[in-house]
Design a protein around this motif. Structure first.
Motif, short mmCIF file in Angstrom:
data_model
loop_
_atom_site.label_atom_id
_atom_site.label_comp_id
_atom_site.label_asym_id
_atom_site.label_seq_id
_atom_site.Cartn_x
_atom_site.Cartn_y
_atom_site.Cartn_z
N LEU A 23 134.69 -4.51 3.07
CA LEU A 23 134.15 -5.82 3.44
C LEU A 23 133.36 -6.40 2.29
O LEU A 23 132.79 -5.67 1.48
CB LEU A 23 133.23 -5.69 4.66
N GLU A 26 130.71 -13.59 1.72
CA GLU A 26 131.01 -14.90 1.15
C GLU A 26 130.10 -15.92 1.81
O GLU A 26 130.18 -16.13 3.01
CB GLU A 26 132.49 -15.27 1.39
N ARG A 29 128.33 -14.83 4.92
CA ARG A 29 129.14 -14.37 6.06
C ARG A 29 129.96 -13.16 5.65
O ARG A 29 130.49 -13.11 4.54
CB ARG A 29 130.09 -15.49 6.52
N ARG A 31 133.10 -10.93 5.40
CA ARG A 31 134.54 -11.19 5.35
C ARG A 31 135.25 -9.93 4.89
O ARG A 31 134.65 -9.07 4.27
CB ARG A 31 134.84 -12.33 4.34
N LEU A 32 136.55 -9.86 5.17
CA LEU A 32 137.35 -8.79 4.56
C LEU A 32 137.33 -9.01 3.06
O LEU A 32 137.49 -10.14 2.59
CB LEU A 32 138.79 -8.84 5.08
N ARG A 34 138.52 -9.33 -0.61
CA ARG A 34 139.80 -9.68 -1.23
C ARG A 34 140.23 -8.53 -2.13
O ARG A 34 139.38 -7.88 -2.75
CB ARG A 34 139.67 -10.94 -2.08
N ASP A 71 130.80 -13.57 12.24
CA ASP A 71 131.25 -14.66 13.09
C ASP A 71 132.64 -14.36 13.68
O ASP A 71 133.24 -13.34 13.39
CB ASP A 71 131.23 -16.00 12.33
N VAL A 73 135.46 -15.66 13.12
CA VAL A 73 136.54 -15.62 12.13
C VAL A 73 136.67 -14.20 11.57
O VAL A 73 137.77 -13.65 11.45
CB VAL A 73 136.27 -16.63 10.98
N PHE A 74 135.53 -13.61 11.25
CA PHE A 74 135.56 -12.24 10.71
C PHE A 74 136.02 -11.25 11.76
O PHE A 74 136.85 -10.37 11.46
CB PHE A 74 134.19 -11.83 10.17
N ALA A 77 139.71 -11.41 12.09
CA ALA A 77 140.40 -10.88 10.90
C ALA A 77 140.30 -9.36 10.87
O ALA A 77 141.27 -8.67 10.51
CB ALA A 77 139.80 -11.48 9.64
#
Ligand SMILES: [Zn+2]
Length: 89
Positions: A23, A26, A29, A31-32, A34, A71, A73-74, A77
């Protein structure tokens, strides 16, 4: 073959790095991460239960040393990534 071990921020178990989902952060927040991204990271098992545990323990703020929002979105995902891991294996 042995590789680097990392600790899941949810269950605190150590596992080989390829077994964990990396993780990143960004704009405050979670996020996975990249592929190939650098910087501070955190790791979770490919298990939604570990995400839940990490949220309850405020483990992300500790791992990223600051505000780290989880959130929808995370969560979506991450759950998708867990499903994909299970298909591959
Ligand atoms: Zn875990």
């Amino acid at each position: 073959m042995t590789g680097p071990e990392r600790t899941c921020v949810g269950c605190r178990r150590q596992r080989p790095q390829p077994d964990l989902i990396r993780l990143g952060l960004e704009a405050g927040r979670v996020r996975l991460a990249r592929p190939g991204s650098t910087g501070r990271g955190a790791y979770l098992c490919a298990e939604p239960a570990c995400l839940e545990a990490a949220g309850k323990r405020r483990a992300f703020a500790r791992a990223f040393r600051g505000p780290a929002a989880v959130d929808d979105v995370f969560v979506a995902a991450f759950v998708q990534a867990c499903v994909e891991r299970k298909v591959v294996r």
